[in-house]
Enzyme design. Structure first.
Site, short mmCIF file in Angstrom:
data_model
loop_
_atom_site.label_atom_id
_atom_site.label_comp_id
_atom_site.label_asym_id
_atom_site.label_seq_id
_atom_site.Cartn_x
_atom_site.Cartn_y
_atom_site.Cartn_z
N GLU A 155 37.33 37.26 40.22
CA GLU A 155 37.31 37.30 38.76
C GLU A 155 37.92 38.60 38.25
O GLU A 155 38.53 38.64 37.18
CB GLU A 155 35.87 37.16 38.24
N PRO B 89 40.11 39.50 56.07
CA PRO B 89 38.98 38.57 55.94
C PRO B 89 38.45 38.58 54.51
O PRO B 89 38.41 39.62 53.86
CB PRO B 89 37.95 39.11 56.93
N ARG B 90 38.02 37.41 54.04
CA ARG B 90 37.48 37.30 52.69
C ARG B 90 36.29 38.23 52.49
O ARG B 90 36.17 38.89 51.46
CB ARG B 90 37.06 35.84 52.43
N GLY C 290 41.25 46.03 47.69
CA GLY C 290 42.40 46.45 46.91
C GLY C 290 43.68 46.65 47.69
O GLY C 290 44.62 47.26 47.17
N LEU D 185 46.78 31.68 45.48
CA LEU D 185 48.10 31.88 46.06
C LEU D 185 48.91 32.90 45.26
O LEU D 185 50.00 33.30 45.68
CB LEU D 185 48.90 30.57 46.04
N GLU E 127 48.98 36.12 44.22
CA GLU E 127 49.46 37.44 44.63
C GLU E 127 50.57 37.31 45.66
O GLU E 127 51.56 38.05 45.61
CB GLU E 127 48.30 38.27 45.19
#
Length: 429
Positions: free
Chosen positions: A58, A266-267, A306, A332, A334
């Site tokens: 977000e 990794p997420r 970041g 997708l 970025e």
């Protein structure tokens, strides 16, 4: 009943947990005060907007919104609220380089404390990214006559049935919302199904497209240690067991391109050490972004927030995490904004609109765990085809960003009307 439940949960569970996290440095040092509703310092007599972005996803949309607000009303000042430690770390960096002058955790949703907090801030508008429905916040906005807008709003298809079970509770809350700006026509229908007001629910696109076009550069230390002729596959927001499939694909693709390397993001950043261990066990030379000191790595694991957007600009190919395994895919945009050819798995229910646009533009190739290497090799070999796909992807993001910027036409009347009310109130005092 709701208020009593939130109060009980706050003092019995949330306060002790936050104190424990603060003592161990896992959250911002003043997290407890912010969660209990202490407002941040603010400049007086300014046009203020509260923007809530719960997590990193977000927050990417919030950056697009900040650009829209700054272009439309340069004098506006933003209090940015978040809900996770990772989002807080990234949000703090926006102070001083954008119209954000305060960052804090959103207070826990205790109605009385929320109203006191909001009253102290005295915003002209509250904007919630995507769909965080907090009854205490919405009730406080209604009581104080502060307009609320949900922007880049969405509801996951699997959640619609669950929301419908409490539609009688949600509909009155959503009835007082001034604007619900959905990401797509399909999202609009899902939002209407859970109680969003038909006459104030519009389609304005995904604000992440605007943010994706303004990608922060990598630090010099990371950039200097990934530059060079060796092509890099960047796999973003991955889940288990996707990393193992990607490492297998890298091993296979290196038979044709021995210098091929991979960056794995990794997420959940707290999985980075485990992912790095798996890469080392597979026989690769491994580094992490927090300690990379030279270019002698085969696999680079992202272990800090970041960084991913900047890595995409050095990629030969991007792989979208959460799409090879069932989670449903991550943004997708970025990767597309960086002009990189995109590989995407079969599980894309959370990003279907983005996938459809990129597929139509021939900027994306569908793969599965068994065809990853087969798709990577020709894109690395045929750089002209990869460049054409990347250019098409960049054009998709430009078009989406232009569409999303039209949110200003919906927000500005709300913002101006409330600001005029505030000025009239101040003049009468």
């Amino acid at each position: 009943m709701y208020a009593a439940g939130v109060e009980a949960a706050t003092w019995a569970g949330l306060v002790p947990a936050t104190l424990w996290q603060q003592a161990r440095g896992r959250v911002h040092g003043d997290a407890l005060g912010e969660r209990l509703g202490r407002p941040p310092r603010r400049a007086p007599s300014t046009v203020r907007v509260v923007v809530h972005a719960v997590s990193l996803g977000e927050l990417a949309a919030a950056r697009g919104l900040l650009a829209v607000l700054e272009a439309g009303i340069p004098a506006v000042r933003v209090s940015l609220t978040v809900g996770t430690a990772a989002a807080r770390a990234v949000a703090d960096r926006l102070i001083g380089i954008s119209n954000v002058d305060a960052v804090q955790y959103l207070p826990w949703d205790r109605p009385r404390a929320m109203r006191s907090w909001l009253s102290a801030l005295d915003p002209a508008l509250v904007v919630v990214l995507e769909t965080e429905i907090w009854p205490g916040l919405l009730d406080a906005c209604h009581a104080l006559r502060v307009p609320v807008a949900f922007v880049s709003a969405r509801v996951y298809p699997k959640d619609v049935a669950r929301y419908r079970l409490i539609r009688g509770f949600l509909a009155p809350l959503l009835h007082d919302v001034s604007l619900v700006a959905a990401q797509s026509a399909e999202e609009r229908q899902r939002l209407l199904a859970i109680g969003a007001p038909d006459d104030r629910t519009v389609v304005t696109g995904d604000l992440k497209a605007i943010a994706a076009r303004v990608q922060a550069p990598l630090s010099h230390r990371i950039a200097s240690n990934i530059s060079g002729a060796a092509p890099i596959i960047v796999a973003g927001c991955t889940h288990a067991p996707e990393e193992q499939w990607l490492l297998d694909a890298l091993a296979t693709a290196r038979r044709a391109h021995p210098d091929l390397r991979m960056a794995l993001a990794p997420r959940a950043i707290d999985r980075a050490r485990r992912v790095a261990g798996a890469a080392a066990d597979a026989g690769f030379a491994v580094a992490t972004t927090s300690d990379v000191s030279d270019g002698s790595w085969d696999v680079l694991v992202v272990d800090e927030p970041g960084v991913l957007a900047g890595l995409y600009r050095h990629a030969a190919v991007a792989v979208i995490g959460g799409s090879l395994a069932p989670p449903g895919g991550h943004s997708l945009l970025e990767a597309a904004a960086a002009g990189v050819p995109i590989l995407c798995g079969p599980h894309t229910r959370h990003v279907e609109a983005q996938v459809a646009r990129c597929s139509a533009a021939k900027a994306l190739v569908r793969v599965d765990r068994t065809s990853l290497a087969e798709a990577i090799v020709p894109l690395v070999r045929d750089t002209s085809a990869a460049r054409a796909m990347g250019a098409a992807a960049r054009d998709v993001v430009a078009a989406l960003a232009s569409e999303a910027a039209q949110i200003a036409d919906h927000l500005m009347p709300l913002l101006v009307a409330r600001a005029e009310d505030q000025n009239s109130a101040r003049a009468s005092v």
